[in-house]
Design a protein around this motif. Structure first.
Motif, mmCIF file in Angstrom:
data_model
loop_
_atom_site.group_PDB
_atom_site.id
_atom_site.type_symbol
_atom_site.label_atom_id
_atom_site.label_comp_id
_atom_site.label_asym_id
_atom_site.label_seq_id
_atom_site.Cartn_x
_atom_site.Cartn_y
_atom_site.Cartn_z
ATOM 1 N N ARG A 1 0.860 -1.176 0.000
ATOM 2 C CA ARG A 1 0.000 0.000 0.000
ATOM 3 C C ARG A 1 0.900 1.231 0.000
ATOM 4 O O ARG A 1 1.852 1.293 0.768
ATOM 5 C CB ARG A 1 -0.896 0.031 1.235
ATOM 6 C CG ARG A 1 -1.921 -1.064 1.261
ATOM 7 C CD ARG A 1 -2.742 -0.987 2.517
ATOM 8 N NE ARG A 1 -3.750 -2.050 2.545
ATOM 9 C CZ ARG A 1 -4.524 -2.306 3.577
ATOM 10 N NH1 ARG A 1 -4.430 -1.587 4.671
ATOM 11 N NH2 ARG A 1 -5.402 -3.278 3.514
ATOM 12 N N TRP B 1 -6.714 8.024 6.136
ATOM 13 C CA TRP B 1 -5.871 7.325 5.161
ATOM 14 C C TRP B 1 -4.635 6.758 5.834
ATOM 15 O O TRP B 1 -4.118 5.711 5.433
ATOM 16 C CB TRP B 1 -5.482 8.257 4.022
ATOM 17 C CG TRP B 1 -6.593 8.432 3.043
ATOM 18 C CD1 TRP B 1 -7.406 9.517 2.912
ATOM 19 C CD2 TRP B 1 -7.035 7.491 2.073
ATOM 20 N NE1 TRP B 1 -8.327 9.305 1.925
ATOM 21 C CE2 TRP B 1 -8.114 8.062 1.390
ATOM 22 C CE3 TRP B 1 -6.626 6.213 1.719
ATOM 23 C CZ2 TRP B 1 -8.789 7.407 0.369
ATOM 24 C CZ3 TRP B 1 -7.291 5.569 0.695
ATOM 25 C CH2 TRP B 1 -8.364 6.156 0.038
ATOM 26 N N TRP C 1 -5.416 3.365 7.150
ATOM 27 C CA TRP C 1 -5.486 2.345 6.111
ATOM 28 C C TRP C 1 -4.099 1.967 5.614
ATOM 29 O O TRP C 1 -3.772 0.792 5.473
ATOM 30 C CB TRP C 1 -6.338 2.843 4.939
ATOM 31 C CG TRP C 1 -6.338 1.886 3.788
ATOM 32 C CD1 TRP C 1 -7.047 0.727 3.694
ATOM 33 C CD2 TRP C 1 -5.573 1.993 2.594
ATOM 34 N NE1 TRP C 1 -6.780 0.108 2.501
ATOM 35 C CE2 TRP C 1 -5.870 0.869 1.796
ATOM 36 C CE3 TRP C 1 -4.675 2.922 2.104
ATOM 37 C CZ2 TRP C 1 -5.300 0.659 0.563
ATOM 38 C CZ3 TRP C 1 -4.121 2.718 0.869
ATOM 39 C CH2 TRP C 1 -4.428 1.593 0.109
ATOM 40 N N HIS D 1 -2.120 -0.323 7.869
ATOM 41 C CA HIS D 1 -2.771 -1.609 8.122
ATOM 42 C C HIS D 1 -3.502 -1.646 9.456
ATOM 43 O O HIS D 1 -3.671 -2.711 10.042
ATOM 44 C CB HIS D 1 -1.771 -2.770 8.035
ATOM 45 C CG HIS D 1 -1.159 -2.903 6.687
ATOM 46 N ND1 HIS D 1 -1.793 -3.541 5.659
ATOM 47 C CD2 HIS D 1 0.019 -2.455 6.191
ATOM 48 C CE1 HIS D 1 -1.010 -3.498 4.582
ATOM 49 N NE2 HIS D 1 0.086 -2.831 4.876
ATOM 50 N N ARG E 1 -6.626 -0.362 9.576
ATOM 51 C CA ARG E 1 -7.936 -0.701 9.014
ATOM 52 C C ARG E 1 -7.741 -1.496 7.728
ATOM 53 O O ARG E 1 -6.839 -1.225 6.959
ATOM 54 C CB ARG E 1 -8.736 0.546 8.710
ATOM 55 C CG ARG E 1 -9.150 1.292 9.935
ATOM 56 C CD ARG E 1 -10.333 2.179 9.614
ATOM 57 N NE ARG E 1 -10.940 2.685 10.812
ATOM 58 C CZ ARG E 1 -11.884 2.054 11.498
ATOM 59 N NH1 ARG E 1 -12.317 0.897 11.102
ATOM 60 N NH2 ARG E 1 -12.392 2.582 12.577
ATOM 61 N N GLN E 2 -8.619 -2.458 7.523
ATOM 62 C CA GLN E 2 -8.508 -3.303 6.335
ATOM 63 C C GLN E 2 -9.061 -2.609 5.099
ATOM 64 O O GLN E 2 -8.476 -2.706 4.023
ATOM 65 C CB GLN E 2 -9.238 -4.623 6.567
ATOM 66 C CG GLN E 2 -9.121 -5.583 5.405
ATOM 67 C CD GLN E 2 -9.808 -6.901 5.695
ATOM 68 O OE1 GLN E 2 -10.390 -7.072 6.758
ATOM 69 N NE2 GLN E 2 -9.750 -7.813 4.759
ATOM 70 N N ASP E 3 -10.186 -1.917 5.253
ATOM 71 C CA ASP E 3 -10.832 -1.262 4.116
ATOM 72 C C ASP E 3 -10.392 0.198 4.036
ATOM 73 O O ASP E 3 -10.206 0.859 5.062
ATOM 74 C CB ASP E 3 -12.353 -1.313 4.255
ATOM 75 C CG ASP E 3 -12.877 -2.739 4.242
ATOM 76 O OD1 ASP E 3 -12.266 -3.573 3.546
ATOM 77 O OD2 ASP E 3 -13.873 -3.020 4.929
ATOM 78 N N PRO E 4 -10.250 0.737 2.826
ATOM 79 C CA PRO E 4 -9.907 2.160 2.690
ATOM 80 C C PRO E 4 -11.071 3.037 3.149
ATOM 81 O O PRO E 4 -12.213 2.568 3.218
ATOM 82 C CB PRO E 4 -9.637 2.321 1.195
ATOM 83 C CG PRO E 4 -10.352 1.199 0.549
ATOM 84 C CD PRO E 4 -10.359 0.070 1.530
ATOM 85 N N ASP F 1 -15.099 2.109 3.770
ATOM 86 C CA ASP F 1 -15.316 1.722 5.161
ATOM 87 C C ASP F 1 -16.466 2.532 5.753
ATOM 88 O O ASP F 1 -16.334 3.741 5.971
ATOM 89 C CB ASP F 1 -14.033 1.955 5.953
ATOM 90 C CG ASP F 1 -14.060 1.270 7.307
ATOM 91 O OD1 ASP F 1 -15.120 0.747 7.692
ATOM 92 O OD2 ASP F 1 -13.016 1.269 7.985
#
Length: 138
Positions: free
Chosen positions: A59, A77, A80, A83, A85-88, A92
């Motif tokens: 990422r 951001w 994210w 790592h 958070r899994q979803d951007p 999310d």
């Protein structure tokens, strides 16, 4: 070190112009899926193929400005890209519903620039500089 195979594959994926820009700015050729952009114009990418990148480096952010620093990445951001958070943030629902209406928009840290906060003091100084008295010679 970028291998010849990886370089040719990257030029085919992103094009010669984008590959040259990446080599000038980040020193590496990367290709991945566009995930989203923030209010500063930074673009965020993800490469889901584990064999192409070093673990933990799949990422990344493509900064809009050439003189970039970490405070130009907003908190949602940053979570994210780190790592947390899994979803951007664009996908999310928790992040989208979590932002309160009273919160001010995110601004980057301006320390070291002309826009930095400079406090002023209204108190009388405790030590005054010496001012010589000038008198004419007789």
């Amino acid at each position: 070190m970028v291998s010849l195979y990886r370089t040719i594959r990257s030029i085919q994926r992103v094009g010669l112009r984008e590959w040259w820009r990446q080599m000038q700015y980040i020193g590496d050729a990367k290709s991945g899926t566009f995930v989203g952009a923030d209010q500063f114009g930074n673009r965020y990418f993800e490469n889901r193929n584990g064999e192409e990148e070093i673990p933990g480096r799949h990422r990344w952010v493509d900064f809009a400005q050439h003189n970039y620093h970490a405070s130009q990445v907003p908190p949602e951001w940053h979570s994210w890209i780190s790592h947390i958070r899994q979803d951007p943030p664009t996908a999310d629902p928790v992040v989208q519903n979590l932002t309160p209406s009273w919160q001010t928009p995110w601004v980057e840290n301006m320390t070291g620039t002309r826009g930095a906060y400079k406090p002023y003091n209204t108190a009388k100084p405790k030590i005054n500089a010496w001012e010589p008295k000038v008198t004419g010679r007789a």
